[in-house]
Design an enzyme around this catalytic site. Structure first.
Site, PDB file in Angstrom:
ATOM      1  N   ASP A  60      13.874 -30.031  -8.963  1.00  0.00           N
ATOM      2  CA  ASP A  60      15.213 -30.243  -8.440  1.00  0.00           C
ATOM      3  C   ASP A  60      15.075 -30.166  -6.923  1.00  0.00           C
ATOM      4  OD1 ASP A  60      18.073 -30.142  -8.110  1.00  0.00           O
ATOM      5  OD2 ASP A  60      17.822 -27.988  -7.794  1.00  0.00           O
ATOM      6  N   ASP A  94      21.210 -27.758 -13.121  1.00  0.00           N
ATOM      7  CA  ASP A  94      19.878 -27.917 -13.706  1.00  0.00           C
ATOM      8  C   ASP A  94      19.751 -27.182 -15.029  1.00  0.00           C
ATOM      9  OD1 ASP A  94      18.840 -29.294 -11.456  1.00  0.00           O
ATOM     10  OD2 ASP A  94      18.791 -27.383 -10.397  1.00  0.00           O
ATOM     11  N   CYS A 152       0.833  -1.200   0.000  1.00  0.00           N
ATOM     12  CA  CYS A 152       0.000   0.000   0.000  1.00  0.00           C
ATOM     13  C   CYS A 152       0.866   1.247   0.000  1.00  0.00           C
ATOM     14  CB  CYS A 152      -0.914   0.014   1.216  1.00  0.00           C
ATOM     15  SG  CYS A 152       0.004   0.228   2.732  1.00  0.00           S
ATOM     16  N   CYS A 173       3.611   1.515   2.504  1.00  0.00           N
ATOM     17  CA  CYS A 173       4.819   0.750   2.211  1.00  0.00           C
ATOM     18  C   CYS A 173       5.765   1.580   1.349  1.00  0.00           C
ATOM     19  CB  CYS A 173       4.477  -0.549   1.473  1.00  0.00           C
ATOM     20  SG  CYS A 173       3.454  -1.662   2.428  1.00  0.00           S
ATOM     21  N   ASP A 180      17.122 -24.778  -9.915  1.00  0.00           N
ATOM     22  CA  ASP A 180      17.829 -23.524  -9.670  1.00  0.00           C
ATOM     23  C   ASP A 180      19.330 -23.583  -9.934  1.00  0.00           C
ATOM     24  OD1 ASP A 180      18.539 -25.073  -7.441  1.00  0.00           O
ATOM     25  OD2 ASP A 180      19.007 -23.256  -6.320  1.00  0.00           O
TER      26      ASP A 180
END
Lengths: 772, 49
Positions: free
Chosen positions: A482, A667, A73, A76, A663
């Protein structure tokens, strides 16, 4: 004003509570979903190496772009900006609330990036630095050009329409003189022709390129329709005829440009994955000459048989065997193992892995492109080439649509001519068919859905990188995960903190601070900084020792701390012991925790009818344990990068379409060979570049959300195509029979486009319902 | 109908102004953060941009 803002605060708070189920915006941001996570978030920020993302502006100030999570909002925005600006080094801190990004401009001499953002992270906003070049959408240049063309076409469409409406009104009331009508047509022509020449270029260029290559694409009928409609209308106007299609030509351009612009925005630029991968390699190596002197050379110059010195905290530049010394090596980048390995003389090490605890000498066996890392790069390139190029749904339709339209128009022209009409009238009908079939609604069917869907995903922290990613994601029936860093946090955390006395923990944390070992780092994270300073020695493969008042304090393995083999918890995973003179040794237990909501996500995926599989490079016992916790039945451990690719092609041979979520560097080949791929924002650069989707945040539920949105988008796209065809089915016969007037063309075309857009917006409506 | 000779140029001129305004707003980056602008209106101290 103070009071107004205060009053507004109340509804905002209420909304926020409903929104995320946590009191986010009450008085500045309080910690969010995981209140203990801020320390970890900061660690993650530092681990992402923010300095590498810093660029410089013309005044020499540092610039950093950061992704911000948990922003909800106005408060923030204000809290973040005010917090940053309270630091005198900051020149500019600007939050972009729509894209959840933060631009930070500051004087680098006064503060480092990590110091600046620490207070913001402490408030509960997780930050991730990013490279603006990767994230930026396809050529801003192209974007702007399209938007300008769109603006011009919009201006022309409105004004020509204004004149056309008068002409149509004149037809109905039958009191407009021919000279007034001609005036209207002439003014329309003067607006329409420059517009077609300017805004139409986008389509003309692409059409010409396609024709040169001997292909037909959607732009060929579009260009033909626009040019012929304008030309024909001009000749009608000169002959002071009754009908002119200027309005149709420019509205066509306008609608099509809307579609084209949205489509362009959805594509994002990803740098060549392989190019980024090479950056991971060490750039220089320290070679030890025969006389014992050290010399720094470029990695490419190192030949097998050379002795290389690798300092603590450096990446190994070559594959080789340890010649002298003993250390622990972090292999996680290459193999996916979460625990570092004790490596001593004679053991192999691989390029790209990290030397954690002591300087060593390595005898190079493989260098340059022959290293394991080089193999991975090659594997990835092969996988990318091997993956059948996916042809987007819209393009597949265009393949049949364009020729069909041309044939229809030609037949109409021929038919009318043969039936005795003069060639001008016959041409008029042929062009009418071209105008009516112009794929406005078709051109909008995919891009509008895509923009709404990407917007919705972005708000949930999921970035769509590949333009056709959503389409491919909707087709999957298998999800392969993974382990390290994907299902799990990829970081070891202390699990038995409750059993350890605070004094012991603080002491251990102070000692552990000086080591890069992940277990030590986990201990260091948990301690409060008491300011104790020790002279700490690191003993590779064993542990740490420090001189304290009562004698030597040791932190390390069971054997290092002289703990009996049967003491403490034996079944748990990785452990550390702390031994102090005159005290009972203390055991520290660790675990690589599952990601937030991992088990829920797996259950949800299975409920959606997807098969779930785990492919891990880690040891079988660890993989089995994680699989059991997450509820995955199918799992494989100790899989090498090429093994992952093999498994994926096996699945493909079985007729499955696979989503790969991973990640690590190991991979990356699998990510680029899978039908569609996803990686967390914490992943290595290479994996993020290879993946079609990147999700932020620590929760795995993003995977489910992405699949759900993709499937709903697919449904909407099919519906949109259906509607566009329905429109054609009705309008084309009328056009062939010659019932189409400019008025009819304008109404039919606009309404079909609007219906398609309205249908796509349902994705947004559904999102709002979900939030409630 | 001679009034059209005056009205059409006026209409085109006004439309052209709109087009120029659009191109200007595009150039000055006003479309970069639509949601942020909606929220920033709630700030009440004048120092905030």
């Amino acid at each position: 004003m103070g009071e107004v803002a205060h009053n507004l605060q109340a509804p905002l708070e209420g909304f926020a509570v409903k929104d995320i189920g946590a009191n986010c915006c009450a008085g500045g941001a309080v910690s969010l979903a995981q209140s203990s996570g801020t320390i970890a978030d900061f660690q993650e920020f530092v681990a992402a190496n923010p300095d590498a993302f810093v660029t410089r502006d013309e005044d020499g100030n540092a610039l950093l772009h950061v992704l911000v999570e948990h922003m909800h909002c106005a408060n923030c925005i204000r809290t973040i900006e005010a917090t940053l600006k309270s630091n005198t080094a900051v020149c500019e801190a600007r939050v972009n609330f729509s894209t959840r990004r933060l631009l930070l401009r500051w004087n680098e001499d006064l503060a480092s990036a990590s110091d600046l953002v620490k207070p913001v992270i402490d408030l509960g906003y997780a930050l991730t630095p990013y490279d603006i070049e990767i994230m930026q959408l396809v050529g801003d240049e192209e974007d702007r050009r399209l938007l300008k063309a769109l603006g011009v076409a919009g201006f022309a469409a409105m004004n020509v329409m204004l004149l056309s409406v008068s002409v149509w009104a004149g037809i109905f009331s039958a009191d407009m003189g021919p000279s007034t009508r001609d005036l209207m047509h002439w003014v329309s022509a003067l607006i329409a022709m420059p517009t077609v020449a300017y805004s139409g270029q986008v389509f003309f260029k692409s059409a010409i390129a396609a024709l040169r290559a001997g292909r037909l694409n959607m732009d060929v009928p579009i260009s033909l329709a626009v040019v012929l409609a304008t030309g024909m209308s001009l000749s009608e106007t000169i002959q002071s005829g009754e009908y002119a299609y200027f309005d149709a030509a420019v509205t066509l351009l306008f609608f099509l440009l809307v579609g084209r612009y949205l489509d362009n925005r959805a594509r994002s630029k990803a740098r060549s994955a392989a190019e980024r991968l090479l950056l991971m390699k060490a750039v220089a190596a320290t070679v030890i000459e025969a006389d014992g002197s050290h010399r720094s050379v470029s990695v490419d110059a190192v030949t097998p048989g050379t002795l290389v010195h690798v300092a603590m905290g450096e990446r190994f530049p070559v594959d080789g065997d340890i010649f002298k010394g003993r250390t622990t090596v972090d292999n996680s980048l290459v193999t996916g193992e979460s625990l570092p390995i004790d490596t001593q003389q004679g053991n192999p090490v691989f390029a790209g892995t990290m030397n954690l605890s002591a300087p060593v000498q390595v005898l190079a066996t493989k260098t340059g492109d022959n290293t394991l890392l080089g193999d991975i790069v090659r594997l990835m390139e092969n996988a990318e080439q091997g993956r059948a190029k996916y042809v987007r749904l819209a393009d597949r339709i265009a393949e049949y649509y364009a020729p069909a339209v041309h044939v229809l128009a030609a037949l109409t022209f021929a038919g009318w001519w043969l039936l005795g009409a003069d060639w001008q009238a016959a041409l008029f009908q042929g062009v009418a068919v071209l105008i009516i079939t112009c794929p406005c609604a078709l051109g909008l069917a995919v891009p509008v859905v895509q923009v709404v869907a990407s917007g919705r995903l972005l708000q949930n922290g999921i970035l769509v990188k590949a333009a056709d990613g959503l389409e491919r994601l909707a087709q999957i029936d298998t999800v392969v995960f993974d382990k390290t860093g994907t299902l799990t946090e990829g970081r070891l955390d202390l699990t038995n903190q409750a059993e350890i006395q605070n004094a012991d923990l603080d002491l251990a944390a102070c000692i552990a601070k000086s080591s890069k070992h992940p277990l030590a780092a986990a201990v260091a994270r948990m301690g409060t900084n008491t300011g104790m300073v020790f002279d700490v020695q690191e003993h590779p493969g064993l542990g740490l020792s420090a001189e304290a008042e009562g004698g030597e304090v040791r932190l390390g393995s069971r054997e290092w701390c002289n703990v009996a083999v049967d003491m403490g918890d034996l079944t748990a995973g990785p452990e550390l012991w702390l031994s102090q003179p005159g005290k009972k040794p203390v055991q520290f237990l660790f675990e690589d925790c599952l990601r937030h909501k991992a088990a829920d996500t797996i259950a949800e995926l299975e409920k959606m009818g997807l098969a779930v599989e785990l492919l891990s490079g880690d040891r079988p016992s660890v993989a089995a344990d994680v699989a059991a916790q997450a509820g995955i039945l199918q799992w494989r451990a100790s899989v090498k990068p090429e093994g992952k690719v093999e498994r994926l092609s096996e699945l493909k041979a079985l007729g499955r379409t696979v989503l790969m979520v991973g990640d690590g560097l190991n991979d990356a080949p699998a990510l680029s060979s899978a039908h569609v791929s996803m990686s967390p924002a914490t992943a290595s650069d290479v994996s993020q570049t290879a993946a079609d989707f990147v999700f932020q945040g620590r929760s795995l539920s993003a995977v489910v959300e992405a699949i759900r949105v993709a499937r709903f988008s697919h449904k909407l796209v099919v519906q949109n195509f259906g509607m566009a065809f329905l429109y054609n089915a009705v309008a084309v016969p009328l056009a062939i029979m010659g019932f189409v007037t400019p008025l009819f063309a304008a109404v039919a075309m606009s309404s079909s486009s609007l219906i398609v857009c309205a249908n796509s917006m349902r994705l947004k409506v559904k999102e709002k319902e979900n939030k409630k | 109908m001679t009034i059209l000779l005056l009205l059409i140029p006026i209409a085109l001129f006004l439309g052209g102004l709109g087009l120029l305004a659009f191109l200007w707003s595009l150039k000055s980056g006003q479309y970069e953060d639509l949601e942020g602008a909606a929220n920033r209106i709630l700030f009440d101290d004048d120092k905030q941009p």
